[in-house]
Design a protein around this motif. Structure first.
Motif, PDB file in Angstrom:
ATOM      1  N   LYS A  93       0.962  -1.320   0.041  1.00 19.99           N
ATOM      2  CA  LYS A  93      -0.001  -0.106   0.080  1.00 19.99           C
ATOM      3  C   LYS A  93       1.021   0.859  -0.186  1.00 19.99           C
ATOM      4  N   GLU A  94       0.429   2.751  -0.271  1.00 18.56           N
ATOM      5  CA  GLU A  94       1.086   3.728  -0.450  1.00 18.56           C
ATOM      6  C   GLU A  94       1.059   3.872   0.800  1.00 18.56           C
ATOM      7  N   ARG A  95       2.119   4.696   0.817  1.00 18.41           N
ATOM      8  CA  ARG A  95       2.454   5.139   2.104  1.00 18.41           C
ATOM      9  C   ARG A  95       1.727   6.594   2.254  1.00 18.41           C
ATOM     10  N   PHE A  96       0.785   7.815   3.152  1.00 14.47           N
ATOM     11  CA  PHE A  96       0.587   8.567   3.741  1.00 14.47           C
ATOM     12  C   PHE A  96       1.731   9.788   4.567  1.00 14.47           C
ATOM     13  N   LYS A  97       1.693  11.045   4.237  1.00 11.49           N
ATOM     14  CA  LYS A  97       2.121  11.264   5.573  1.00 11.49           C
ATOM     15  C   LYS A  97       1.406  13.286   4.900  1.00 11.49           C
ATOM     16  N   PRO A  98       0.808  13.747   5.712  1.00 12.53           N
ATOM     17  CA  PRO A  98       0.646  14.836   5.338  1.00 12.53           C
ATOM     18  C   PRO A  98       1.656  15.863   5.720  1.00 12.53           C
TER      19      PRO A  98
ATOM     20  N   LEU B 193       4.838  10.869  11.609  1.00 14.39           N
ATOM     21  CA  LEU B 193       5.179   9.316  11.076  1.00 14.39           C
ATOM     22  C   LEU B 193       4.403   9.225   9.864  1.00 14.39           C
ATOM     23  N   GLU B 194       4.353   8.177   8.587  1.00 12.96           N
ATOM     24  CA  GLU B 194       3.608   7.836   7.743  1.00 12.96           C
ATOM     25  C   GLU B 194       2.415   6.417   8.093  1.00 12.96           C
ATOM     26  N   THR B 195       2.037   6.452   7.082  1.00 13.41           N
ATOM     27  CA  THR B 195       0.667   5.843   7.644  1.00 13.41           C
ATOM     28  C   THR B 195       0.082   5.150   5.842  1.00 13.41           C
ATOM     29  N   SER B 196      -0.252   3.614   6.227  1.00 14.17           N
ATOM     30  CA  SER B 196      -1.072   3.657   5.185  1.00 14.17           C
ATOM     31  C   SER B 196      -2.556   3.778   4.876  1.00 14.17           C
TER      32      SER B 196
END
Length: 315
Positions: A43-48, A101-104
């Motif tokens: 899954k792509e990692r998401f980070k605002p 932190l990054e999340t999926s």
């Protein structure tokens, strides 16, 4: 060698070729199976990305970050009707956002929050490098809190006691007091054996622990063992008072852990027949910003409301 007398060289070579072909066939078949299989894609990692701190609008779907506080101790206070309420004092000591932190999950982010201070000589090099990379002095404790992307805070943002609203509900989490190895009466509340005559040295024993068939003890059986020392969450505790000068919050009731223990405090996530914030309260979102948010006095006390409980209701 003896095996050569029973198996000619040609026969041994034939066996070797058959074995080699079988191994190659199994290898090719395994490769083909893996190629045909649909493996789950990462899954792509998401980070605002947050560059500046500005006020937002709080919604029912928003989730603010929590904080790390130190447990000062317990005391009592009186509400507007003169009723004494037991409270626990929690102090926020240099609480800052350390990293994002990054999340999926694109609908959820995580903030790493630090509390307190620590000397550089007492921090390992990898952790010290993590702090220096984010431009944050070493912290005594680190925790992560899930938030919604609209509640993200820039790295280095300081969170004060004004982050909370008097009268709101919070959840507190901390390790409980460790009580060592205890018996079943103290650990699980067993009644124990009879204390009359004829009962010899079996007053506080657990009793039977199983049957003849199966001849074993079922998993999860309540037995003597270590008691306490585990994370405990107490939910829906009202915030009775906020002191912006001492950077403390007064929480109604008891909080797990010993004095000077690190406590995780967050907005309550289990709302049943209650409102998270008092009606008409100005919620600082994503946190209290000096100069932009409404100016607060030194002490803000929650109002009990309703009718004076000390005066009987008239018929």
């Amino acid at each position: 060698m003896l095996w050569r007398t029973h198996f000619p060289i040609g026969h041994a070579g034939l066996l070797g070729q058959n074995l080699k072909s079988k191994l190659q066939h199994s290898l090719f078949s395994t490769t083909a199976i893996l190629a045909r299989a649909k493996l789950p894609q990462e899954k792509e990692r998401f980070k605002p990305e947050v560059t500046e701190l500005k006020l937002g609008t709080y919604t029912s779907n928003s989730r603010r970050t929590g904080v790390i506080a130190r447990k000062v101790g317990m005391t009592g206070m009186w509400d507007e009707w003169g009723v004494r309420v037991p409270v626990t004092v929690l102090q926020l000591d240099n609480v800052q956002v350390v990293s994002i932190l990054e999340t999926s999950n694109p609908g959820l982010a995580r903030l790493q929050i630090g509390c307190g201070t620590r000397k550089e000589k007492n921090v390992t090099k990898p952790v010290l490098g993590h702090f220096k990379a984010n431009g944050i002095p070493p912290k005594a404790k680190l925790f992560e809190f899930p938030i919604t992307p609209d509640a993200a805070l820039p790295v280095g943002t300081e969170i004060t006691a004004a982050h909370f609203v008097p009268g709101q509900l919070v959840d507190v989490t901390a390790p409980s007091l460790g009580k060592g190895f205890q018996g079943v009466m103290k650990r699980w509340g067993f009644a124990g054996g009879p204390a009359s005559h004829g009962n010899s040295l079996s007053h506080r024993v657990p009793g039977s622990t199983g049957n003849i068939n199966p001849a074993r003890v079922y998993p999860g059986k309540k037995m003597p063992g270590r008691m306490g020392g585990k994370n405990v969450t107490v939910m829906r505790l009202p915030v009775m008072k906020v002191d912006t000068a001492l950077n403390c919050i007064w929480v109604k009731g008891s909080v797990p852990g010993h004095d000077n223990q690190f406590i995780k405090v967050r907005d309550s996530i289990k709302i049943v027949k209650h409102c998270l914030f008092p009606e008409g309260a100005a919620v600082p979102f994503p946190t209290y910003i000096p100069g932009e948010s409404a100016q607060q006095p030194r002490e803000v006390i929650a109002r009990a409301g309703g009718q004076d409980p000390l005066i009987p209701a008239s018929d």
